[in-house]
Design an enzyme around this catalytic site. Structure first.
Site, PDB file in Angstrom:
ATOM      1  N   CYS A  70       0.829  -1.211   0.000  1.00 62.36           N
ATOM      2  CA  CYS A  70       0.000   0.000   0.000  1.00 62.36           C
ATOM      3  C   CYS A  70       0.862   1.260   0.000  1.00 62.36           C
ATOM      4  O   CYS A  70       1.840   1.353   0.746  1.00 62.36           O
ATOM      5  CB  CYS A  70      -0.904  -0.009   1.228  1.00 62.36           C
ATOM      6  SG  CYS A  70      -1.938   1.445   1.320  1.00 62.36           S
ATOM      7  N   CYS A  76      -1.036   5.475   7.277  1.00 59.61           N
ATOM      8  CA  CYS A  76      -2.417   5.047   7.565  1.00 59.61           C
ATOM      9  C   CYS A  76      -2.436   4.108   8.773  1.00 59.61           C
ATOM     10  O   CYS A  76      -1.551   3.263   8.924  1.00 59.61           O
ATOM     11  CB  CYS A  76      -2.982   4.344   6.329  1.00 59.61           C
ATOM     12  SG  CYS A  76      -4.679   3.792   6.542  1.00 59.61           S
ATOM     13  N   CYS A  79      -3.981  -1.852   8.624  1.00 60.68           N
ATOM     14  CA  CYS A  79      -3.081  -2.758   7.875  1.00 60.68           C
ATOM     15  C   CYS A  79      -1.607  -2.605   8.216  1.00 60.68           C
ATOM     16  O   CYS A  79      -0.762  -2.573   7.316  1.00 60.68           O
ATOM     17  CB  CYS A  79      -3.216  -2.533   6.376  1.00 60.68           C
ATOM     18  SG  CYS A  79      -4.880  -2.518   5.791  1.00 60.68           S
ATOM     19  N   CYS A 154      -7.160   1.663  -1.675  1.00 62.02           N
ATOM     20  CA  CYS A 154      -7.005   0.890  -0.446  1.00 62.02           C
ATOM     21  C   CYS A 154      -6.943  -0.589  -0.846  1.00 62.02           C
ATOM     22  O   CYS A 154      -7.933  -1.132  -1.323  1.00 62.02           O
ATOM     23  CB  CYS A 154      -8.191   1.145   0.493  1.00 62.02           C
ATOM     24  SG  CYS A 154      -8.142   0.073   1.943  1.00 62.02           S
ATOM     25  N   GLN A 258     -20.857  -9.122   8.361  1.00 62.49           N
ATOM     26  CA  GLN A 258     -19.466  -9.545   8.413  1.00 62.49           C
ATOM     27  C   GLN A 258     -18.680  -8.757   7.370  1.00 62.49           C
ATOM     28  O   GLN A 258     -19.220  -8.353   6.344  1.00 62.49           O
ATOM     29  CB  GLN A 258     -19.361 -11.056   8.175  1.00 62.49           C
ATOM     30  CG  GLN A 258     -20.083 -11.895   9.225  1.00 62.49           C
ATOM     31  CD  GLN A 258     -19.459 -11.790  10.618  1.00 62.49           C
ATOM     32  OE1 GLN A 258     -18.305 -11.389  10.768  1.00 62.49           O
ATOM     33  NE2 GLN A 258     -20.233 -12.137  11.638  1.00 62.49           N
ATOM     34  N   GLU A 305     -31.863 -11.064  19.493  1.00 57.02           N
ATOM     35  CA  GLU A 305     -31.047  -9.916  19.066  1.00 57.02           C
ATOM     36  C   GLU A 305     -31.586  -8.661  19.753  1.00 57.02           C
ATOM     37  O   GLU A 305     -32.790  -8.543  19.989  1.00 57.02           O
ATOM     38  CB  GLU A 305     -31.121  -9.814  17.527  1.00 57.02           C
ATOM     39  CG  GLU A 305     -30.743  -8.507  16.880  1.00 57.02           C
ATOM     40  CD  GLU A 305     -29.294  -8.106  17.085  1.00 57.02           C
ATOM     41  OE1 GLU A 305     -28.393  -8.956  16.995  1.00 57.02           O
ATOM     42  OE2 GLU A 305     -29.068  -6.908  17.357  1.00 57.02           O
ATOM     43  N   ASP A 353     -22.773 -14.937  19.039  1.00 53.98           N
ATOM     44  CA  ASP A 353     -21.823 -14.086  18.306  1.00 53.98           C
ATOM     45  C   ASP A 353     -21.963 -12.653  18.813  1.00 53.98           C
ATOM     46  O   ASP A 353     -22.529 -11.792  18.142  1.00 53.98           O
ATOM     47  CB  ASP A 353     -22.144 -14.156  16.798  1.00 53.98           C
ATOM     48  CG  ASP A 353     -21.201 -13.289  15.969  1.00 53.98           C
ATOM     49  OD1 ASP A 353     -20.131 -12.903  16.469  1.00 53.98           O
ATOM     50  OD2 ASP A 353     -21.547 -13.001  14.810  1.00 53.98           O
ATOM     51  N   CYS A 379     -15.393 -11.667  17.891  1.00 59.88           N
ATOM     52  CA  CYS A 379     -14.405 -10.792  17.262  1.00 59.88           C
ATOM     53  C   CYS A 379     -13.362 -10.336  18.280  1.00 59.88           C
ATOM     54  O   CYS A 379     -12.632  -9.381  18.024  1.00 59.88           O
ATOM     55  CB  CYS A 379     -15.095  -9.577  16.634  1.00 59.88           C
ATOM     56  SG  CYS A 379     -16.084  -8.668  17.816  1.00 59.88           S
TER      57      CYS A 379
HETATM   58  C1  LIG Z   1     -20.874  -9.233  16.023  1.00 61.66           C
HETATM   59  S1  LIG Z   1     -22.527  -8.824  15.631  1.00 61.66           S
HETATM   60  C2  LIG Z   1     -23.089 -10.392  15.025  1.00 61.66           C
HETATM   61  C3  LIG Z   1     -24.350 -10.385  14.264  1.00 61.66           C
HETATM   62  C4  LIG Z   1     -24.640 -11.641  13.438  1.00 61.66           C
HETATM   63  N1  LIG Z   1     -24.400 -12.856  14.166  1.00 61.66           N
HETATM   64  C5  LIG Z   1     -23.845 -11.620  12.141  1.00 61.66           C
HETATM   65  O1  LIG Z   1     -22.898 -12.432  12.004  1.00 61.66           O
HETATM   66  O2  LIG Z   1     -24.161 -10.803  11.263  1.00 61.66           O
HETATM   67  C6  LIG Z   1     -23.218  -8.680  17.226  1.00 61.66           C
HETATM   68  C7  LIG Z   1     -24.697  -8.457  17.290  1.00 61.66           C
HETATM   69  O3  LIG Z   1     -25.047  -8.337  18.673  1.00 61.66           O
HETATM   70  C8  LIG Z   1     -26.065  -7.349  18.779  1.00 61.66           C
HETATM   71  N2  LIG Z   1     -26.025  -6.851  20.161  1.00 61.66           N
HETATM   72  C9  LIG Z   1     -25.137  -5.981  20.712  1.00 61.66           C
HETATM   73  N3  LIG Z   1     -25.419  -5.815  22.017  1.00 61.66           N
HETATM   74  C10 LIG Z   1     -26.489  -6.603  22.294  1.00 61.66           C
HETATM   75  C11 LIG Z   1     -27.245  -6.859  23.462  1.00 61.66           C
HETATM   76  N4  LIG Z   1     -26.924  -6.273  24.624  1.00 61.66           N
HETATM   77  N5  LIG Z   1     -28.283  -7.721  23.395  1.00 61.66           N
HETATM   78  C12 LIG Z   1     -28.593  -8.319  22.225  1.00 61.66           C
HETATM   79  N6  LIG Z   1     -27.923  -8.104  21.075  1.00 61.66           N
HETATM   80  C13 LIG Z   1     -26.878  -7.261  21.108  1.00 61.66           C
HETATM   81  C14 LIG Z   1     -25.724  -6.327  17.723  1.00 61.66           C
HETATM   82  O4  LIG Z   1     -26.861  -5.558  17.365  1.00 61.66           O
HETATM   83  C15 LIG Z   1     -25.211  -7.225  16.592  1.00 61.66           C
HETATM   84  O5  LIG Z   1     -26.272  -7.585  15.743  1.00 61.66           O
END
Ligand SMILES: C[S@@+](CC[C@H](N)C(=O)[O-])C[C@H]1O[C@@H](n2cnc3c(N)ncnc32)[C@H](O)[C@@H]1O
Length: 422
Positions: A70, A76, A79, A154, A258, A305, A353, A379
């Site tokens: 890059c 930057c 990366c 980028c 993602q 969610e 997740d 993550c």
């Molecule tokens: C890393 S993302 C994963 C979403 C999904 N599994 C995907 O792969 O697209 C985390 C998710 O957790 C939700 N989130 C964050 N805080 C939360 C909470 N306190 N209760 C429920 N959901 C929550 C966010 O809105 C988001 O959709």
């Protein structure tokens, strides 16, 4: 040699990607350096965990060093690890997972070779924009700074997005008032680019007309202006949609997806494979259904969610996909009101997740449950390992971990772990 200038040999790489050397037994952290490098550094800070330095020069290069691809490398803030060859980089990514797991007592969990997404694959970016005397500066923050590096290219981002950088810079120059700062979120969806401009003021008529013209000329699918949380739909030419296992889901403005197609595919495969053979699945922190919808090809799924617009989008996808198994949804703050162990009696597998903070409260309920299979996606390797420890202490066995790197040449890393209750 002045007292605060050192010459050190790098022997390892830390979790943030800095090279690590030793000076009189004290760790020295050296940005942009890698094992095998001999580096001349200037000491910047002495802390309890070691000496923080700035690189002056690489005196002798590691054999595994390669030229960064890059033009903005070094300035930057993204990366920063482009100078490692692919083998060294992949080894470091894997080792990050191994070390995070070790810190929570997982010494011999199998860690698979990482999935590393290729260059030019990032499908969502957040660009900083600032109007200065010479025009609009548009790009990413400099390393450890709020200064913006003005970029025209980028190498990690999809070409459909980088092609918009220049026209976007021009239209923002016409639209922004002096010294105005904003963040531009761009997401490449199945129906084109979804753009949202987060700005500190409402949009005037002339500026709106410019942005509408920009959306048309650049074939932007949808463009929102967001002023202090208030959404203004400037140009909705096509509804932005995501495609999960053939199910079209409308993407709410700036909702989570993602970061790459390849990363999503690897995570979905790990989740679907991990749940195969189990009956009903709870997909917790489901977002707009990245895992729920592929899972619903084989299982009845309960999706939970906290973001209502994400859950509404998921439900809209389910409505137009009659060939799915049943999907039920729960709108819940899973930090304050996790799906309880009693509620989990209805399911055979749990997928979770969460955001970077992890899922401590939710995992405490899973730990009390009899659910046979858990697939954890995260993550943040540190909160992943912490939550994995809670599960392991309650009798789950962590069968293996797959690292998935969607943020090439950075220290961000996703992990997927599969747990079985014996
Ligand atoms: C890393 S993302 C994963 C979403 C999904 N599994 C995907 O792969 O697209 C985390 C998710 O957790 C939700 N989130 C964050 N805080 C939360 C909470 N306190 N209760 C429920 N959901 C929550 C966010 O809105 C988001 O959709």
């Amino acid at each position: 040699m002045a007292a605060d200038i050192l010459e050190v040999t790098i022997t390892s790489i830390g979790a943030q990607g800095d090279g690590i050397a030793s000076h009189d037994g004290v760790p020295v952290f050296v940005p942009f350096a890698m094992p095998g490098d001999v580096a001349r550094v200037i000491v910047k800070d002495k802390r309890r965990n070691g000496i923080y330095s700035e690189l002056l020069e690489i005196v002798s290069e590691s054999e595994s060093r390669r030229a960064p691809v890059c033009a903005y490398f070094g300035a930057c803030g993204g990366c920063q690890l482009q100078y490692m060859d692919a083998k060294t980089y992949s080894g470091w990514v894997k080792n990050r997972a191994v070390l995070a797991l070790k810190q929570h007592g997982f010494d011999d969990v199998p860690v698979l070779d990482p999935v590393i997404t290729p260059p030019a694959s990032r499908r969502r970016v957040a660009l900083k924009a600032l109007k200065v005397a010479a025009g609009v500066v548009l790009g990413f923050n400099e390393r450890q700074s709020h200064q913006i590096v003005d970029v025209t290219a980028c190498p990690v981002t999809r070409e459909e997005l980088t092609a918009l950088f220049e026209p976007l810079r021009r239209v923002l120059d016409a639209v922004f008032e002096a010294k105005m700062a904003a963040t531009v979120h761009m997401t490449l969806t199945a129906s084109g680019v979804d753009m949202m401009i987060d700005a500190p003021m409402a949009l005037g008529l002339a500026a709106r007309e410019r942005l509408v013209e920009f959306a048309h000329s650049q074939d932007v699918a949808s463009l929102h202006w967001r002023d202090q949380g208030f959404l203004d739909p400037v140009a909705i030419r096509r509804e932005p949609v995501m495609d999960f296992a053939g199910v079209k889901v409308p993407l709410p403005p700036a909702a989570f997806i993602q970061a790459t197609d390849e990363g999503e595919a690897a995570l979905v495969k790990a989740v679907v494979d991990g749940c195969r053979g189990f009956g009903r699945v709870a997909d917790l922190f489901s977002g707009i259904g990245t895992f729920t919808l592929p899972l619903a090809r084989e299982h009845q799924v309960m999706a939970a969610e906290g973001a209502r617009d994400a859950l509404d989008a998921l439900k809209a996808g389910v409505l137009v996909a009659p060939d799915l198994k049943q999907v039920i949804t729960r709108h819940r703050d899973l930090f304050r009101q996790p799906i309880s162990a009693t509620e989990l009696e209805k399911v055979d597998a749990v997928v979770f997740d969460p955001p970077r903070a992890g899922a401590a409260a939710q995992v405490a309920e899973v730990a009390k449950s009899d659910v046979k299979r858990v697939v954890a996606v995260s993550c943040n390797p540190n909160t992943f390992s912490r939550d994995a420890r809670t599960l392991a202490d309650s009798g789950y066995v962590l069968e293996g971990v797959l690292p998935v790197d969607q943020f090439l040449w950075s220290s961000h890393l996703e992990l997927v772990g599969t747990f079985t209750r014996l």
